[in-house]
Design an enzyme around this catalytic site. Structure first.
Site, short mmCIF file in Angstrom:
data_model
loop_
_atom_site.label_atom_id
_atom_site.label_comp_id
_atom_site.label_asym_id
_atom_site.label_seq_id
_atom_site.Cartn_x
_atom_site.Cartn_y
_atom_site.Cartn_z
N ARG A 51 -3.02 2.47 5.16
CA ARG A 51 -1.96 2.60 5.82
C ARG A 51 -2.24 2.40 7.32
NH1 ARG A 51 -3.56 7.12 2.92
NH2 ARG A 51 -2.10 7.98 1.46
N LYS A 82 -5.24 10.53 5.01
CA LYS A 82 -4.50 11.80 5.41
C LYS A 82 -5.67 13.13 4.92
CE LYS A 82 0.12 10.29 4.15
NZ LYS A 82 1.15 10.44 3.23
N HIS A 92 4.83 -1.13 6.27
CA HIS A 92 4.45 -0.67 5.09
C HIS A 92 4.50 -1.44 3.87
CE1 HIS A 92 2.50 3.27 4.24
NE2 HIS A 92 3.17 3.50 3.23
N ARG A 139 1.25 -2.79 2.48
CA ARG A 139 0.80 -1.65 1.21
C ARG A 139 1.41 -2.15 0.10
NH1 ARG A 139 -2.40 3.00 1.46
NH2 ARG A 139 -1.38 4.85 0.11
N HIS A 158 -4.04 7.65 -2.75
CA HIS A 158 -3.12 8.54 -3.47
C HIS A 158 -3.64 9.75 -4.13
CE1 HIS A 158 0.14 4.81 -3.88
NE2 HIS A 158 -0.07 5.40 -2.57
N TYR A 177 4.06 1.56 -8.37
CA TYR A 177 4.08 -0.14 -8.37
C TYR A 177 4.00 -0.76 -9.57
CZ TYR A 177 2.89 1.39 -3.61
OH TYR A 177 2.98 2.00 -2.19
#
Length: 316
Positions: free
Chosen positions: A166, A190, A262, A265, A288, A297
């Site tokens: 990110r 995160k 993004h 990514r 993730h 994806y």
């Protein structure tokens, strides 16, 4: 906005946000979003009441459904409404655990189904075009020395495409996070969760050149910072600056509707799956929590296959 809340509701929001930060280790922007969602709910419901009440202690499922219906009519995006629904549901569950409520009216609250629009990606030729442009900018007009900012931009794009990290994770990278001997970087994602991701050979080369030639000339006599990537004033580069660099490159392509940092990514993940990478490995690479997020994806890859098939097969 908070001035319209009852003191009890405001205190509950503060306590919950403290819980998210110190016990759940949630990211600052997540906490900010949840706080805004809860304040918005309480403020909107307060406006419907004749007299002041503590909204969170008295709100019902019908109240919440009417509130969501109002948000839908206002034209708010499905993604935003889905996030607000999650915030309310988790907050109400917390109230039950704290014995502030005996029921969770949001347990059966369901937001409208989110759009299944697939993320935009770039082709391999478009990625090569971006990198070729950045390489050309590295040499100054007189071609006597390297352009440090161009070296930085090249290294940033190479790392973003190499790893799929990110933009905030890129901005947060420190020099000590790079292990050149193993071609790996340590990324803080995160919730301050850390993961180690590999670098491609071009990304390693671009990083080494930036760190040895570009970065020293940018930082010069300015205060030392551990950050890998710097702004023109010598401090850690900001997310907005990185976005501007990538958006400028995307606009120069001219033949794509893809926009936003993004997209690199999304592109990295899609190209990995196109090349046969294992879904679990891509999940780990991207950081993730849910495999379902990464599976999006695979749909992109299938759609690209379908488009290529239609263009190439004589009977498609």
């Amino acid at each position: 906005m908070e001035s319209h809340l009852s003191s009890q509701d405001a205190a509950l929001i503060d306590e919950y946000c403290h819980y998210l930060e110190h016990q759940m280790n949630r990211a600052a922007h997540t906490i900010k979003s949840y706080r805004s969602d809860l304040i918005g709910l309480a403020t909107d419901l307060m406006a419907e009441q004749v007299e002041s009440i503590d909204v969170f202690r008295h709100v019902t499922l019908d109240d919440l459904r009417m509130w969501l219906a109002h948000l839908n009519r206002s034209g708010m995006s499905r993604t935003t409404i889905a996030r607000k629904t999650t915030a309310i549901r988790q907050f109400m569950s917390w109230l039950v655990r704290q014995d502030i409520r005996h029921d969770n009216p949001a347990a059966r609250l369901v937001a409208s189904k989110q759009s299944s629009r697939l993320p935009s990606t770039l082709t391999q030729s478009q990625i090569r075009q971006i990198l070729d442009t950045l390489h050309a900018r590295v040499l100054d007009q007189d071609e006597s020395e390297l352009n440090p900012i161009a070296l930085r931009d090249l290294a940033m794009v190479e790392v973003l495409y190499s790893t799929g990290i990110r933009v905030a994770e890129l901005a947060g990278l420190d020099i000590d996070d790079v292990d050149f001997s193993r071609a790996m970087i340590k990324v803080t994602g995160k919730g301050n969760k850390q993961r180690v991701v590999p670098l491609t050979t071009p990304a390693v080369k671009a990083l080494k050149t930036w760190l040895s030639i570009g970065r020293p000339s940018v930082i010069a006599d300015k205060p030392h910072t551990p950050a890998i990537f710097l702004g023109i004033r010598g401090g850690r580069i900001g997310v907005r600056q990185i976005r501007e660099v990538v958006n400028d490159m995307l606009q120069e392509l001219g033949d794509t509707s893809a926009s936003g940092v993004h997209v690199l990514r999304h592109t990295a993940a899609t190209h990995l799956l196109d090349g046969g990478a294992d879904l679990r490995s891509v999940q780990e690479l991207l950081g993730h929590e849910s495999l379902q997020t990464t599976q999006l994806y695979t749909h992109v890859s299938i759609e690209r296959l379908r488009q290529g098939y239609k263009q190439a097969h004589p009977r498609a």
